[in-house]
Design an enzyme around this catalytic site. Sequence first.
Site, mmCIF file in Angstrom:
data_model
loop_
_atom_site.group_PDB
_atom_site.id
_atom_site.type_symbol
_atom_site.label_atom_id
_atom_site.label_comp_id
_atom_site.label_asym_id
_atom_site.label_seq_id
_atom_site.Cartn_x
_atom_site.Cartn_y
_atom_site.Cartn_z
ATOM 1 N N GLY A 272 24.210 32.667 38.429
ATOM 2 C CA GLY A 272 25.006 33.357 37.424
ATOM 3 C C GLY A 272 26.436 32.892 37.332
ATOM 4 O O GLY A 272 27.280 33.566 36.732
ATOM 5 N N PRO A 315 22.080 28.296 40.905
ATOM 6 C CA PRO A 315 22.868 28.015 39.701
ATOM 7 C C PRO A 315 22.051 27.245 38.664
ATOM 8 O O PRO A 315 21.208 26.418 39.005
ATOM 9 C CB PRO A 315 24.013 27.156 40.228
ATOM 10 N N GLY A 316 22.309 27.500 37.405
ATOM 11 C CA GLY A 316 21.678 26.753 36.309
ATOM 12 C C GLY A 316 22.698 26.386 35.261
ATOM 13 O O GLY A 316 23.023 25.225 35.038
ATOM 14 N N ARG A 317 23.261 27.419 34.629
ATOM 15 C CA ARG A 317 24.257 27.216 33.573
ATOM 16 C C ARG A 317 25.428 26.357 34.053
ATOM 17 O O ARG A 317 25.886 25.456 33.342
ATOM 18 C CB ARG A 317 24.789 28.580 33.112
ATOM 19 N N ARG A 361 22.855 32.330 21.252
ATOM 20 C CA ARG A 361 23.773 33.097 22.090
ATOM 21 C C ARG A 361 24.837 33.855 21.295
ATOM 22 O O ARG A 361 25.259 34.947 21.693
ATOM 23 C CB ARG A 361 24.458 32.191 23.119
ATOM 24 N N CYS A 392 18.372 33.044 7.178
ATOM 25 C CA CYS A 392 18.504 34.214 6.309
ATOM 26 C C CYS A 392 18.969 35.437 7.085
ATOM 27 O O CYS A 392 18.298 36.480 7.109
ATOM 28 C CB CYS A 392 17.175 34.488 5.603
ATOM 29 N N TYR A 422 20.714 27.328 27.935
ATOM 30 C CA TYR A 422 20.262 28.452 27.107
ATOM 31 C C TYR A 422 20.382 28.193 25.604
ATOM 32 O O TYR A 422 20.516 29.116 24.820
ATOM 33 C CB TYR A 422 21.003 29.743 27.478
#
Length: 471
Positions: A272, A315-317, A361, A392, A422
């Site tokens: 995170g 961790p990723g982001r 996001r 739309c 993401y």
Amino acid sequence: MAVPTPNPLAPARLAAAGDPQALPAHVWPSSARRDGATGGIEIGGVSLADLVERHGTPLYVLDEQDARARARRVVSAFRSAAAPATVHVYYAAKAFLSADVARWMRDEGLRIDVATGGELALALAAGVPAATLGMHGNDKSDDELSTAVEAGVGSIVLDSAEEVGRVADAARRADAVQAVRLRVNSGVHASTHEYLATAREDQKFGVALTQVPGVVAAIRERPELRLLGLHSHIGSQIAGIGGFAEAARRLLTVHRALLAGGDVPELNLGGGFGIAYTADQEGASIDQLAVGIVGTVVSTCADLGIAVPALAIEPGRWIIGPAGVTVYTAGTVKDVELQTDDGPAVRRYVSVDGGMSDNARTALYGADYEVRLANRVSAAEPVLVRVVGKHCESGDVVVQADLLPADAGRGDLLAVPATGAYHHSLASNYNLVTRPPVVAVADGAERVLITRETLTDLFARDAGLAQEGAR
């Protein structure tokens, strides 16, 4: 560069953002620069305009060396802070996963955290050793559990009491002993968006601290299971140490009590770690987080009179997010006159050939981004713009507010940074828009990681069209 005319609709952060054509190093990939001749943006030594000529837009561009370097930085920071204790770093696949990215993480010494059968299958197909995989998920199917156990995944994170028996049964059928972690809802309220806070009491993940002793007792009763330890994930896009430190203290208190019944070799504090999406934001300092998290674990263990367990993080982001840039082609430009408390004002809407289908996001979390003219520079006056997509929905916004040269318009290329995490993972086919390709760049070369989805790909799933073609 001309000075922008004050606009009462402009958020205060833009006034302090500096040159609206600059590429802030803490937001953009480390290799991002403007070509001295054309003013166009290059990533990894490759012109974005040249990439667009070959691959079209929208286009996800990923700086391979930046992603690899950030992966190495996480490993180095936590292992240095924790020495001589052991630290396992898992890359959170949900941020973005492709076969090549899985191999990058494997080669840089990371394990991989997967959360679905699809992520598990891709990691295995990419050649990642099953023993280095961790399996998450709050509602794992029987097939997913059986597949994970039979493949020999290194750990399965139990998200509920009922999973104890289900995983044990899968391990018994496979004649295996499966290592497990127990996800704990620590009750720590992370400072982040409500939808990104995953350790609050009223949500779907994990078991309450008060339930841990009973669930661990059930785990220890099953010879097919081996307890690794407790797991916590307090949320996403977090920059400070406070929430992680408090979660560590709460889990270690329970960890000490569990030692009376047997070994608890590990503690997983999740991931995170936040990044900067705009020039005014600050991402998490990985060195400060490592020192702070490890220091809290060490001091708390000393206070509790217990040994420091092996640590794991996910961790990723932080690894893949800043390495990514999305490139669009600008289309319709529309000025909207509005009345504000400070008088009349104009907001310029710049439409692009993507939108919420490739960047969900902004609609999901009200996230802020910045945008840059990517194919050239301009001496025109910067004006306030809102970059919107072609879908739309009035909420189909890519960039809420930023400055672009007044002459930016149809046919220009616009680049949005910090889109490596993401974005492709959350991409959709809303309005039957096809998903963009992902192209990696490094040292002046490019490689397609994921091909552009075509209408043929979409229509192949439409049974009505397949039946029509068979007539």
